[in-house]
Design a protein around this motif. Structure first.
Motif, PDB file in Angstrom:
ATOM      1  N   LEU A   1      -2.380   8.941  -9.660  1.00 42.83           N
ATOM      2  CA  LEU A   1      -1.141   8.908 -10.085  1.00 42.83           C
ATOM      3  C   LEU A   1      -0.624   7.266 -10.016  1.00 42.83           C
ATOM      4  CD1 LEU A   1       1.055  12.484 -10.060  1.00 42.83           C
ATOM      5  CD2 LEU A   1      -0.216  10.995 -11.283  1.00 42.83           C
ATOM      6  N   ALA A   2      -0.425   7.042  -8.657  1.00 44.03           N
ATOM      7  CA  ALA A   2      -0.136   5.344  -8.118  1.00 44.03           C
ATOM      8  C   ALA A   2      -0.697   4.196  -8.713  1.00 44.03           C
ATOM      9  CB  ALA A   2      -0.340   5.651  -6.234  1.00 44.03           C
ATOM     10  N   VAL A   3      -2.100   4.664  -8.522  1.00 40.45           N
ATOM     11  CA  VAL A   3      -2.416   3.639  -9.312  1.00 40.45           C
ATOM     12  C   VAL A   3      -2.700   3.359 -10.650  1.00 40.45           C
ATOM     13  CG1 VAL A   3      -4.830   2.589 -10.244  1.00 40.45           C
ATOM     14  CG2 VAL A   3      -5.224   3.655  -7.741  1.00 40.45           C
TER      15      VAL A   3
ATOM     16  N   ARG B   1      -2.561  11.781  -5.519  1.00 37.20           N
ATOM     17  CA  ARG B   1      -1.568  10.945  -5.584  1.00 37.20           C
ATOM     18  C   ARG B   1      -1.516   9.754  -5.256  1.00 37.20           C
ATOM     19  NH1 ARG B   1       1.449  12.330   0.509  1.00 37.20           N
ATOM     20  NH2 ARG B   1       0.031  10.474   0.698  1.00 37.20           N
ATOM     21  N   ASN B   2      -3.041   9.353  -4.884  1.00 39.65           N
ATOM     22  CA  ASN B   2      -3.319   8.269  -5.428  1.00 39.65           C
ATOM     23  C   ASN B   2      -4.271   7.477  -6.306  1.00 39.65           C
ATOM     24  OD1 ASN B   2      -3.425   7.570  -2.326  1.00 39.65           O
ATOM     25  ND2 ASN B   2      -5.223   8.327  -1.999  1.00 39.65           N
TER      26      ASN B   2
ATOM     27  N   LEU C   1      -8.408   4.342  -0.711  1.00 35.59           N
ATOM     28  CA  LEU C   1      -8.758   4.622  -1.789  1.00 35.59           C
ATOM     29  C   LEU C   1      -9.723   4.972  -2.036  1.00 35.59           C
ATOM     30  CD1 LEU C   1      -6.278   2.516  -3.750  1.00 35.59           C
ATOM     31  CD2 LEU C   1      -5.989   4.968  -4.082  1.00 35.59           C
TER      32      LEU C   1
END
Lengths: 262, 316
Positions: free
Chosen positions: A5-7, A2-3, A111
């Motif tokens: 993809l967020a980045v 998830r992290n 992160l």
């Protein structure tokens, strides 16, 4: 995940909010389009001349695979243009985060450094792919108008080579971007480093047999030649992937080290 | 909630933070006060796991900032000195990104986004690009960013710097309204800010803690003696004679006021006994007119200068 993809998502938004991105895309398309047209017309002329000569002196025209020659030269040129584009793609990755102090947000969020670096790398690769995509149109035209139909193998291996070369150069560029707070300095150093790679490649061609062999292995541009000829050599794959790994590893160490220094 | 034990950060030979220890209770607002370069930001950066400490330990919500950095990061909202904003993103886009990397669950994100925007009062600005916002609004977006995952601990580095007086007032009220649910550490070099918002103050100078107490206690302790300001009408000599007779009065300084026989008096008294009643009665009984009578408090400003300059003298 998830992290990660967020980045990636955030990096892509930042890329396409910047005028630099559109400048890079435009320049790349203009230059690569110009060279494609140029190379294509040169080889068509040459093949026609050969056909005329063959008629005059009798005998069949020697076979000349125009599409294959065009592809080889085109990929060679594009791999050089990339040297000028990659610094623009990677210069901001970490340098700008430091300049605007957003690095404090990223490093105080839950992160991992791995997620951050991989996210930035994949986003840069995404931009790189977006930059290459329009050149597929050239290949479509070449395919439609070639008779007999051109072989697709070298086209695929050529693009695979471009992706691997791009990945290697981008990972180096990202590492260099961690060394400074200024995008411009990052871009200059990256460009310089890529030029050195290029020079290594050139001097390999001019050097004696032993040196040539050693430099040939080291030079990542040299490995690209195989791909443009339609050869996917596993040793070249290993060289590229190790280069990417090295670049990202150095990035990781660099971030660790400025946490201890600053 | 936060325990800091002999925390030290060295840059080469320079000690930016020198054996700093303090605790913050749940729901408390702690003010971190010190001149520029005293080590406030460095301490905060260690607490937020941005920098590793050279020596000593710090625990947030029971987790060590070095050993369990991920757990600490999940529980901390941090507003650095420069709000960490991406100018080319919209407010919603930015806060959405922060919510994702702070681990806010997908189904809660929309609600949290709405809530923090209401808390910092930027409801109408979601679609605006951050670069088009004024400084005050950028600061609010910075605060919203720190609040988005509803952290137990908030660390705010100079949250009011560069704002205009109205904005400063709003931000302070906002911070006050957040205490209770959140444990807050706030750094500043502006003294009134501390007395207005914080329950406890840590004064730090040259990397060392020089005082930890409530703002009220600090001002009282540093005084050593209580001071009273008085205005009275009548013979100056006679008033002074009466004042000196009272036990607990240490010194009296008088100055004529210019109207008739009235004078102003600055009376220093012992801290241990409250002599205000006796002074007032003595003046009235002597037949003088008492015009004004009040206790003087050293401002935190004076305390601060005293503490930090004492420190300088000591280190020389």
């Amino acid at each position: 995940m998830r992290n990660l993809l967020a980045v990636i998502d955030k990096e892509m938004k930042i890329y396409f909010a910047s005028p630099v991105a559109y400048g890079v895309l435009t320049v790349f398309l203009l230059v690569s389009g110009y060279f494609f047209y140029n190379i294509l017309s040169v080889f068509i002329q040459r093949s026609m001349m050969m056909a005329v000569q063959a008629q005059q002196f009798g005998g069949g025209a020697p076979a000349m695979d125009v599409p294959a020659l065009v592809e080889r030269n085109f990929f060679g040129i594009v791999s050089t243009i990339i040297l000028f584009m990659v610094p623009m793609i990677t210069m901001a990755t970490f340098a700008d985060e430091r300049r605007r102090a957003t690095i404090e947000l990223l490093l105080t969020s839950p992160l991992t450094h791995f997620q951050l670096i991989l996210g930035k790398f994949l986003a840069a690769m995404g931009f790189f792919v977006v930059m290459l995509l329009p050149t597929l149109v050239y290949q479509v035209f070449l395919y439609l108008y070639s008779s007999p139909r051109m072989a697709l193998g070298p086209v695929l291996s050529g693009y695979l080579g471009l992706l691997l070369l791009g990945a290697a150069l981008i990972s180096l560029g990202i590492f260099i971007s961690t060394l400074t707070e200024s995008q411009m300095v990052a871009a200059s150093i990256t460009f310089g480093a890529l030029l050195i790679l290029w020079v290594i490649d050139l001097s390999a061609q001019a050097a004696g047999p032993l040196v040539q062999e050693i430099l040939g292995y080291v030079s990542i541009l040299n490995h690209f030649d195989d791909f443009s000829k339609g050869v996917v050599d596993s040793s070249s794959l290993v060289v590229y992937l190790s280069f990417v790994f090295l670049g990202l590893f150095l990035t990781y160490r660099s971030i660790e080290s400025w946490r201890w220094r600053t | 909630m936060i325990e800091v034990d002999r925390l030290t950060k060295r840059y080469g030979n320079l000690k930016a933070v020198d054996e700093v220890s303090f605790q913050v209770e749940k729901g408390e607002i702690l003010g971190f006060l010190g001149p520029n370069g005293a080590g406030k930001t460095t301490t905060m950066r260690i607490l937020t796991c941005f920098l590793p400490a050279t020596e000593g330990t710090a625990r947030v919500a029971g987790y060590d900032v070095f050993e369990n950095a991920m757990e600490v990061k999940r529980r901390i909202g941090y507003l650095p000195e420069h709000p960490p904003l991406y100018d080319e993103m919209t407010v919603d886009g930015y806060l959405g990104f922060v919510a994702r990397i702070k681990g806010v669950a997908p189904e809660d994100r929309k609600r949290r986004l709405q809530e923090v925007k209401e808390t910092v009062r930027i409801e109408g600005y979601g679609k605006k690009l951050i670069k088009h916002l004024s400084k005050g609004f950028k600061q609010r977006v910075g605060l919203a960013q720190a609040l988005i995952h509803d952290p137990e601990v908030l660390i705010l580095d100079e949250p009011t710097v560069g704002l205009d007086p109205n904005q400063i007032k709003e931000v302070r009220e906002l911070i006050k309204s957040l205490s209770g649910n959140h444990t807050i550490i706030l750094s500043t070099h502006i003294l009134p800010e501390v007395s207005m918002t914080c329950q406890r103050v840590v004064i730090i100078s040259d990397g060392k803690i020089v005082a930890v107490d409530t703002p009220e206690n600090l001002t009282r302790q540093q005084q050593g003696a209580a001071h009273i300001y008085m205005e009275a009408r009548g013979s100056d000599v006679e008033v002074q004679r009466r004042l000196h007779q009272i036990e607990g009065v240490l010194s009296v300084v008088s100055r004529p006021l210019g109207e008739g026989e009235a004078s102003s008096y600055r009376i220093e008294t012992e801290l241990k006994q409250d002599v205000r009643g006796r002074i007032a009665r003595s003046i009235i009984e002597g037949g003088f007119e008492l015009l004004e009578f009040r206790s003087l408090q050293l401002s935190l400003e004076e305390v601060f200068t005293q503490l930090t300059t004492q420190e300088e003298v000591r280190s020389q």
